[in-house]
Design a protein around this motif. Structure first.
Motif, short mmCIF file in Angstrom:
data_model
loop_
_atom_site.label_atom_id
_atom_site.label_comp_id
_atom_site.label_asym_id
_atom_site.label_seq_id
_atom_site.Cartn_x
_atom_site.Cartn_y
_atom_site.Cartn_z
N MET A 1 0.85 -1.19 0.00
CA MET A 1 0.00 0.00 0.00
C MET A 1 0.88 1.25 0.00
SD MET A 1 -2.89 1.19 2.76
CE MET A 1 -3.74 -0.36 2.60
N VAL A 2 0.59 2.17 -0.91
CA VAL A 2 1.39 3.38 -1.03
C VAL A 2 1.01 4.37 0.07
CG1 VAL A 2 1.93 5.35 -2.50
CG2 VAL A 2 1.71 3.08 -3.50
N ILE A 3 2.02 5.04 0.62
CA ILE A 3 1.80 6.08 1.63
C ILE A 3 1.70 7.44 0.93
CG2 ILE A 3 2.83 7.28 3.59
CD1 ILE A 3 4.25 4.63 4.27
N LEU A 4 0.75 8.24 1.36
CA LEU A 4 0.62 9.62 0.89
C LEU A 4 0.60 10.52 2.12
CD1 LEU A 4 -1.75 10.86 -1.95
CD2 LEU A 4 -1.10 12.30 -0.02
N THR A 5 1.58 11.42 2.22
CA THR A 5 1.65 12.34 3.36
C THR A 5 1.09 13.71 2.99
OG1 THR A 5 3.81 13.41 2.99
CG2 THR A 5 3.83 11.20 3.97
N LEU A 6 0.65 14.44 4.00
CA LEU A 6 0.11 15.78 3.79
C LEU A 6 0.84 16.78 4.67
CD1 LEU A 6 -2.49 13.61 3.75
CD2 LEU A 6 -3.69 15.70 3.13
N THR A 7 1.31 17.83 4.06
CA THR A 7 1.92 18.96 4.75
C THR A 7 1.23 20.22 4.25
OG1 THR A 7 4.07 17.86 4.87
CG2 THR A 7 4.05 20.25 5.16
N THR A 8 0.53 20.94 5.13
CA THR A 8 -0.23 22.12 4.70
C THR A 8 -0.20 23.20 5.78
OG1 THR A 8 -2.44 21.70 5.64
CG2 THR A 8 -1.86 20.49 3.64
N ASP A 9 -0.74 24.36 5.39
CA ASP A 9 -0.96 25.45 6.35
C ASP A 9 -2.45 25.62 6.63
OD1 ASP A 9 -1.76 26.45 3.88
OD2 ASP A 9 -0.76 28.39 4.11
N HIS A 27 -10.48 10.08 -5.54
CA HIS A 27 -9.80 9.99 -6.83
C HIS A 27 -8.70 8.93 -6.85
CE1 HIS A 27 -11.89 13.84 -7.24
NE2 HIS A 27 -11.84 13.60 -8.54
N ALA A 28 -8.54 8.20 -5.78
CA ALA A 28 -7.57 7.11 -5.75
C ALA A 28 -8.18 5.88 -6.42
CB ALA A 28 -7.17 6.78 -4.33
N SER A 29 -7.40 5.22 -7.25
CA SER A 29 -7.89 4.04 -7.95
C SER A 29 -7.50 2.74 -7.24
CB SER A 29 -7.35 4.00 -9.38
OG SER A 29 -5.93 3.97 -9.37
N GLY A 30 -6.93 2.87 -6.06
CA GLY A 30 -6.53 1.70 -5.29
C GLY A 30 -6.35 2.07 -3.83
N ASP A 31 -5.83 1.14 -3.05
CA ASP A 31 -5.63 1.39 -1.62
C ASP A 31 -4.54 2.43 -1.41
OD1 ASP A 31 -7.55 -0.42 -0.93
OD2 ASP A 31 -6.14 -2.08 -0.69
N ILE A 32 -4.73 3.24 -0.40
CA ILE A 32 -3.78 4.31 -0.12
C ILE A 32 -3.78 4.54 1.39
CG2 ILE A 32 -5.42 6.22 -0.33
CD1 ILE A 32 -3.30 7.70 -1.93
N ARG A 33 -2.63 4.86 1.94
CA ARG A 33 -2.52 5.13 3.37
C ARG A 33 -2.17 6.60 3.55
NH1 ARG A 33 1.69 2.35 7.72
NH2 ARG A 33 0.78 3.30 9.59
N LEU A 34 -3.08 7.35 4.16
CA LEU A 34 -2.88 8.79 4.37
C LEU A 34 -2.23 9.03 5.72
CD1 LEU A 34 -6.25 10.28 3.08
CD2 LEU A 34 -4.04 10.31 1.94
N LEU A 35 -1.16 9.80 5.72
CA LEU A 35 -0.48 10.18 6.96
C LEU A 35 -0.31 11.69 6.98
CD1 LEU A 35 2.36 7.51 7.20
CD2 LEU A 35 0.17 7.52 8.40
N ASP A 36 -0.67 12.31 8.08
CA ASP A 36 -0.52 13.76 8.23
C ASP A 36 0.86 14.06 8.79
OD1 ASP A 36 -3.32 14.79 7.64
OD2 ASP A 36 -3.72 13.27 9.15
N ASP A 62 10.62 4.21 -0.14
CA ASP A 62 10.59 4.55 -1.56
C ASP A 62 9.16 4.59 -2.08
OD1 ASP A 62 13.31 4.56 -1.43
OD2 ASP A 62 13.61 2.75 -2.64
N ASP A 63 8.94 5.52 -3.02
CA ASP A 63 7.66 5.70 -3.72
C ASP A 63 6.56 6.30 -2.86
OD1 ASP A 63 8.61 4.84 -6.24
OD2 ASP A 63 8.42 2.75 -5.60
N GLY A 141 -0.98 4.50 -9.10
CA GLY A 141 -0.59 3.83 -10.32
C GLY A 141 -0.51 4.62 -11.59
N SER A 142 -1.02 5.86 -11.63
CA SER A 142 -0.92 6.63 -12.86
C SER A 142 0.54 6.99 -13.12
CB SER A 142 -1.74 7.91 -12.77
OG SER A 142 -3.12 7.65 -12.78
N PRO A 143 1.03 6.80 -14.34
CA PRO A 143 2.40 7.25 -14.64
C PRO A 143 2.47 8.77 -14.61
CG PRO A 143 1.28 6.49 -16.62
CD PRO A 143 0.38 6.17 -15.48
N VAL A 144 3.63 9.28 -14.25
CA VAL A 144 3.75 10.73 -14.12
C VAL A 144 3.46 11.42 -15.44
CG1 VAL A 144 6.25 10.75 -14.57
CG2 VAL A 144 5.21 12.58 -13.20
#
Length: 280
Positions: A1-9, A27-36, A62-63, A141-144
């Motif tokens: 499962m890919v990790i996606l972090t959030l850094t905001t104001d 808008h995610a097409s698969g499993d995702i792990r959100l970390l703040d 990585d990734d 999974g979308s290519p850049v």
């Protein structure tokens, strides 16, 4: 499962963070792990955001995808960026928040495709309507090349961080940032180990002594200089807030004096960092 972090104001008192997280999941097409990482960057403080991004990135696998939003130019023609560095992805407005990441030797950059306008989306919330969607697609999974076009680092917005002056007996930099503990983070890289015991660290007129390995090497409430987690020299008070005590602000002079000649170091110091804090 890919990790996606959030850094905001965005802070935590409104619904902005929840809206961004919802857009990512939608808008995610698969499993995702959100970390703040943090949402407590001072409003529109791009430099503080850039420091927070640099501080965390090398600890993730990585990734990992890092969504970084401090966006004073929201609604303008400023670009959106995707950057690949340290085998990780960074998605952000071209505000300067990726300044340090763009300095890394392996950094590559793309410009995000502009979002399609709809009647139901606000031009003031690109974090939800543009960057969150792009980050979600990249993480699942979308290519850049499907979301962005090749871009150059020279085209990206950069922060005004002057290069220090390095003399044999004196390095002169400035205060880059002060953290919530009141520690004073500089733009100066660590001098060689053999020069640290005899170095004298000054912030303005205030002496913080030689460079030590830990705060505990001095008494409570005493000044101390150390090497911080951004691999720069820091000044602090053991158990107290040096920045508040001495009224220190960004941009003030931060210097190190040496009794013996010291060779100029590598600049910028964050280029010395590697993924060594991440698991193999």
């Amino acid at each position: 499962m890919v990790i996606l972090t959030l850094t905001t104001d965005f802070g935590l008192s409104d619904g902005y963070v929840g809206a961004v997280r919802g857009a990512i999941v939608a808008h995610a097409s698969g499993d995702i792990r959100l970390l703040d990482n943090t949402h407590q960057i001072p409003p529109q403080d791009v430099l503080a955001g850039a420091c927070a991004v640099l501080q965390i990135a090398r600890t993730f696998p990585d990734d990992t995808v890092h969504l970084c939003i401090v966006d004073p130019g929201v609604g303008s023609t400023r670009a959106g960026l995707v950057v690949r560095a340290w085998e990780q992805w960074f998605v952000a407005p071209d505000s300067g928040i990726l300044h340090f990441i763009l300095d890394l030797p392996d950094a590559r950059v793309w410009r995000l495709h502009e979002p399609e306008a709809t009647a139901t989306e606000a031009t003031t919330f690109a974090g939800r309507d543009w960057f969150a969607r792009a980050a979600a697609r990249l993480a699942t999974g979308s290519p850049v090349d499907a979301i962005a076009d090749a871009y150059t680092i020279d085209e990206c917005a950069r922060l005004n961080i002057p290069q220090p002056v390095f003399h044999e007996h004196r390095w002169v930099g400035q205060v880059l940032h002060t953290d919530r503990y009141g520690n004073i983070i500089s733009t100066l890289p660590p001098p060689p180990a053999e020069a640290r015991d005899t170095a004298r660290v000054f912030v303005g007129e205030y002496l913080f002594g030689p460079i030590r390995a830990a705060y505990s090497e001095v008494g409570h409430n005493k000044p101390v200089a150390t090497i911080g987690s951004l691999d720069t020299v820091e000044a602090a008070l053991n158990g107290a807030a040096a920045a508040r005590r001495f009224g220190v602000r960004r941009g003030q002079t931060f210097e190190i004096l040496f009794p013996e000649p010291v060779a100029p170091p590598q600049w910028p110091p964050w280029q010395r960092l590697t993924g060594k804090s991440r698991p193999a």
